[in-house]
Design a protein around this motif. Structure first.
Motif, PDB file in Angstrom:
ATOM      1  N   ASP A  41       0.755  -0.936  -0.108  1.00 37.56           N
ATOM      2  CA  ASP A  41      -0.062  -0.207  -0.062  1.00 37.56           C
ATOM      3  C   ASP A  41       0.894   1.431   0.097  1.00 37.56           C
ATOM      4  O   ASP A  41       1.905   1.388   0.574  1.00 37.56           O
ATOM      5  CB  ASP A  41      -0.923  -0.027   1.182  1.00 37.56           C
ATOM      6  CG  ASP A  41      -1.706  -1.116   1.034  1.00 37.56           C
ATOM      7  OD1 ASP A  41      -2.177  -1.600   0.022  1.00 37.56           O
ATOM      8  OD2 ASP A  41      -2.616  -1.090   2.042  1.00 37.56           O
ATOM      9  N   THR A  42       0.373   2.012  -0.576  1.00 35.05           N
ATOM     10  CA  THR A  42       1.183   3.446  -0.663  1.00 35.05           C
ATOM     11  C   THR A  42       0.056   4.762  -0.473  1.00 35.05           C
ATOM     12  O   THR A  42      -1.215   4.512  -0.643  1.00 35.05           O
ATOM     13  CB  THR A  42       1.851   3.741  -2.182  1.00 35.05           C
ATOM     14  OG1 THR A  42       0.766   3.620  -3.105  1.00 35.05           O
ATOM     15  CG2 THR A  42       2.757   2.990  -2.300  1.00 35.05           C
ATOM     16  N   THR A  43       0.584   5.830  -0.183  1.00 27.76           N
ATOM     17  CA  THR A  43      -0.074   6.967   0.209  1.00 27.76           C
ATOM     18  C   THR A  43      -0.279   7.727  -1.303  1.00 27.76           C
ATOM     19  O   THR A  43      -0.040   7.125  -2.388  1.00 27.76           O
ATOM     20  CB  THR A  43       0.572   8.134   0.814  1.00 27.76           C
ATOM     21  OG1 THR A  43       1.852   8.613   0.260  1.00 27.76           O
ATOM     22  CG2 THR A  43       1.273   7.337   2.081  1.00 27.76           C
ATOM     23  N   LYS A  44      -1.387   8.800  -0.893  1.00 27.76           N
ATOM     24  CA  LYS A  44      -1.556   9.430  -2.514  1.00 27.76           C
ATOM     25  C   LYS A  44      -0.255   9.953  -3.031  1.00 27.76           C
ATOM     26  O   LYS A  44      -0.328  10.005  -4.153  1.00 27.76           O
ATOM     27  CB  LYS A  44      -2.487  10.565  -2.151  1.00 27.76           C
ATOM     28  CG  LYS A  44      -3.986  10.175  -2.475  1.00 27.76           C
ATOM     29  CD  LYS A  44      -4.750  11.551  -2.445  1.00 27.76           C
ATOM     30  CE  LYS A  44      -5.995  11.325  -1.401  1.00 27.76           C
ATOM     31  NZ  LYS A  44      -6.536  12.452  -0.623  1.00 27.76           N
ATOM     32  N   ARG A  45       0.686  10.351  -2.200  1.00 29.52           N
ATOM     33  CA  ARG A  45       1.912  10.961  -2.871  1.00 29.52           C
ATOM     34  C   ARG A  45       2.719   9.860  -3.550  1.00 29.52           C
ATOM     35  O   ARG A  45       3.975  10.203  -3.734  1.00 29.52           O
ATOM     36  CB  ARG A  45       2.418  11.610  -1.664  1.00 29.52           C
ATOM     37  CG  ARG A  45       1.725  12.986  -1.316  1.00 29.52           C
ATOM     38  CD  ARG A  45       2.957  13.894  -0.388  1.00 29.52           C
ATOM     39  NE  ARG A  45       2.159  15.024  -0.396  1.00 29.52           N
ATOM     40  CZ  ARG A  45       2.898  16.052   0.182  1.00 29.52           C
ATOM     41  NH1 ARG A  45       4.091  15.775   0.917  1.00 29.52           N
ATOM     42  NH2 ARG A  45       2.530  17.366   0.036  1.00 29.52           N
ATOM     43  N   GLY A  46       2.446   8.557  -3.095  1.00 28.23           N
ATOM     44  CA  GLY A  46       3.354   7.428  -3.629  1.00 28.23           C
ATOM     45  C   GLY A  46       4.350   6.876  -2.419  1.00 28.23           C
ATOM     46  O   GLY A  46       5.355   5.978  -2.640  1.00 28.23           O
TER      47      GLY A  46
END
Lengths: 465, 280
Positions: free
Chosen positions: A408-413
């Motif tokens: 899993d990653t955040t919106k920013r990657g």
């Protein structure tokens, strides 16, 4: 009375001379000064300084050993919890960490913990050269670490000491990550980084250079080929650009490229070294962080006559360490504050020849808590330049997230990882450092490496995810 | 670490080197590249992997001798080592059965187009390959490619071999005479631009593999950035192949000139040193 002795200053190279060389700027304490500074430590029963250290160095312990004339013992005390003391003694922002919490700081002059750490590490490297013992990988389990920056190296050291077989995969041809490609020689000599890397290798850590995980073998391949856990420490290796016209002209660099050419590839010694770098009389560096200061000071040393820092807020909001800003000023870097570039202008051959800027004023605080800059209408002006360096930050390198299903990653990657255990959404995979937090400091990444090592040990002992 | 198995000069300015690199040989796919460093003071130079032998654990690269690094490479002998070889890097080519594929290689770009042509053929495409160079001496891989082509056309600018003319002239004839489903072009930027402009008018999907200036090759420095469809893309990790019709070739050409003066300075120093050491 210990607190009557003033904080000992570290001698530095004269600013008028040092802009002509790449040698280290601060010159280190001599033995007498180091011991004198060590006597300033109050040896608090409850040492608050340690709370400020992301790798929990026994600070009073090593200072006591130093004061009593045992610098090598002091070194061992530091090395118990810190894999990279000579690095930390140079690049840690101690003023925001250990030294900030030093009891003497209340009176304005904390013990110079960073300077002492540097002295102890330099003493060992220069005088003792202590041979490191190979640690037996008696746990019989294998850990892969991706990235040999501060997070990766710290985790490697801790895991090797715990008895794991550790392999570090590094994409570049030298180990150290940002310590070798990013931070300039005059702040962190590269043979020091190599010395710390060699110490890890002597302990039994395997370092596979020029191995890019993600373009051929993936994290899954590592897990299925015998590694029991993987620690992703690939850093903030994606340069951000301004996205303004003219940014692809010749002579416009990302700070990453500029610094990598100079530091890793030694373009500052061109043509002795083959890698070129564009030199120019006038250089504009865009940004206000440590990387911007490093770029500006590198440009001066490459022979530029006028080097500007273009920063859209005021000096107060600059994210760079005060010490770094001061050194840049001493060396003659010109600060264009409350200024933002609008476009780069090129000549007929496509080389940058000017940057158009606009004046800014500060408005209300934004999400970062800093007052947000607003352009002043009609205030555009032009600065003639030969080189521009964009130092406005880095995003996470997307290679691992893109090639690892289930991560899993955040919106920013950035990779999502538990702040305490560094566990990701994927079993057996841990992540830490800039790839998780976004661009931060060397020591914060090291702290993450330390936590990850502890959590990996726990996972491999218990099998509990 | 990276032993040279064979290093031969194919012509005055073109070399072929076979390097021991088992990991890369094992994993590479068509369209990927490596970054090599010849010696301790060398630069990182990207070169397309032309071929690989999994069993022998070797890779084959072709290089044009244009400056210090490639000249140094040409001097390396069998059994000597390269300082560094990193890879495989970049995205592999999107190999599929498109139907009819035309692979166009210009000069040293033929080495890059070769593995793609082979893979296209293996995927079941009808493969027409056009290779061209300024003159006969700069032509490479003709025989190897012939064995893997349904049809091969060779051109030279000066007519010293094959058809006199440009690869685009031959490509146009093919586009006029039959349905083409995909074109892959690798070569000097003006050639790729010309191919792109031609195929655009025929509305044929076209891929180009770009040769931007690179340092790390892992997306870290952004030196290889190109404008594709108005957006910044990094050749190393977003490419090296892009939709030709969306690439800003003029900008790429200008960026490739960034170090012209320094390259000259470096090469002069290099030759001067060679003369000093060898009395040549």
């Amino acid at each position: 009375m210990a607190d009557k002795i003033p904080r000992q200053k570290m001698p530095q190279q004269d600013p008028t001379k040092r802009v002509y060389n790449f040698n280290e700027v601060p010159l280190g304490y001599d033995e007498k000064t180091a011991v004198l500074e060590a006597t300033r430590c109050l040896q608090c029963k409850r040492p608050t300084c340690v709370d400020g250290c992301p790798v929990n160095i026994n600070i009073p312990g090593f200072i006591k050993a130093l004061k009593e004339g045992n610098p090598l013992e002091a070194f061992f005390i530091i090395k118990q919890t810190n894999t990279l003391p000579a690095v930390c003694g140079r690049v840690c922002p101690q003023e925001d960490q250990c030294e900030k919490l030093c009891v003497l700081a209340k009176k304005g002059e904390p013990v110079a913990i960073g300077n002492l750490e540097r002295y102890v590490a330099d003493y060992e490297r220069e005088k003792e050269h202590y041979p490191f013992q190979k640690v037996k990988a008696e746990k019989g389990k294998k850990v892969a670490i991706i990235g040999s920056g501060p997070a990766g190296l710290t985790a490697a050291g801790d895991l090797a000491r715990m008895g794991y077989s550790v392999t570090v995969f590094e994409a570049l041809h030298k180990a150290g990550g940002v310590l070798v490609y990013g931070i300039p020689e005059f702040r962190l000599p590269k043979d020091i980084v190599q010395y710390e890397v060699d110490a890890l290798k002597a302990m039994g850590v395997t370092i596979e250079l020029s191995r890019v995980v993600g373009t051929a073998e993936t994290v899954n391949d590592l897990l299925s080929s015998g590694f029991d856990a993987v620690f992703v420490a690939t850093g903030a290796g994606l340069p951000l650009f301004l996205d303004i016209p003219g940014e692809n002209l010749q002579g416009v660099y990302s700070a990453n490229e500029y610094l990598t050419r100079s530091n890793l590839m030694k373009a500052y010694r061109f043509p002795e070294y083959d890698t070129p770098i564009v030199k120019g009389d006038r250089v504009a560096v865009v940004g206000g962080g440590n990387v911007a200061m490093d770029s500006a000071r590198t440009a001066l040393r490459l022979g530029s006559k006028e080097v500007y820092i273009i920063y859209r807020r005021s000096k107060k909001e600059m994210p760079a360490r005060i010490e770094e800003v001061e050194r840049a000023e001493e060396e003659g870097v010109i600060f264009k504050l409350l200024t933002n570039p609008v476009r780069f202008i090129g000549d007929e051959k496509g080389r940058v020849e000017a940057v158009e800027c606009i004046q800014m004023e500060l408005g209300e605080p934004d999400a970062s808590g800093r007052r947000s800059p607003i352009p002043v209408k009609g205030s555009e002006f032009i600065i003639d330049i030969d080189v521009a360096i964009i130092a406005i930050g880095n995003g996470p390198n997307p290679l691992i997230p893109k090639t690892t299903p289930g991560l899993d990653t955040t919106k920013r990657g950035n990779i999502v990882a538990d702040p305490e255990t560094m566990k990701t959404s994927k079993r057996g995979v841990f992540a830490g450092g800039d790839i998780v937090t976004g661009a931060a400091t060397v020591i914060q990444a090291m702290g993450a490496g330390k936590k990850a090592a502890k959590a990996i040990d726990e996972y491999l002992l218990t099998g509990v995810w | 670490m990276y032993a040279i198995i064979q290093n031969t000069k194919i012509s005055e300015n073109v070399g072929k080197v076979v390097i021991e690199a088992p990991y890369i040989a094992q994993h590479r796919k068509a369209g990927q590249f490596v970054i090599i460093i010849v010696d301790e003071v060398g630069e990182r130079i990207p070169l397309t992997i032309a071929d690989a032998d999994k069993e022998k654990g070797s890779i084959t690269l072709y290089y044009q001798i244009v400056g210090t690094s490639t000249h140094k490479l040409s001097l390396k002998k069998e059994g000597e080592q390269l300082y560094n070889v990193a890879g495989p890097l970049g995205h592999p080519t999107d190999i599929r059965n498109y139907g009819t594929a035309v692979c166009v290689g210009g000069g040293i770009g033929i080495a890059a187009v070769y593995p793609i042509a082979v893979a296209m053929k293996e995927a079941g495409n009808y493969c027409i390959n056009i290779i061209g160079a300024r003159n006969k001496d700069l032509l490479i891989l003709e025989q190897e490619l012939k064995a893997k082509s349904d049809q091969i056309i060779v051109t030279t600018d000066d007519g010293s071999y094959g058809i006199k003319g440009f690869v685009t002239d031959e490509l146009k004839k093919i586009l006029d005479s039959r349905k083409v489903d995909i074109v892959v072009a690798v070569g000097p930027v003006p050639m790729m631009k010309a191919v792109s402009e031609l195929t655009r008018t025929y509305n044929v999907k076209t891929l180009v593999s770009l040769n931007s200036i690179m340092v790390d090759g892992t997306g870290m420095c952004g030196g290889c950035r190109v404008t594709v469809d108005g957006k910044k893309q990094f050749t190393c990790v977003d490419g090296p192949e892009f939709d030709a019709h969306l690439v800003d070739f003029d900008e790429l050409m200008k960026r490739l000139n960034t170090y012209k003066d320094q390259e000259k300075e470096s090469f002069e120093k290099h030759i001067c040193q060679l003369e000093k050491y060898h009395g040549r």
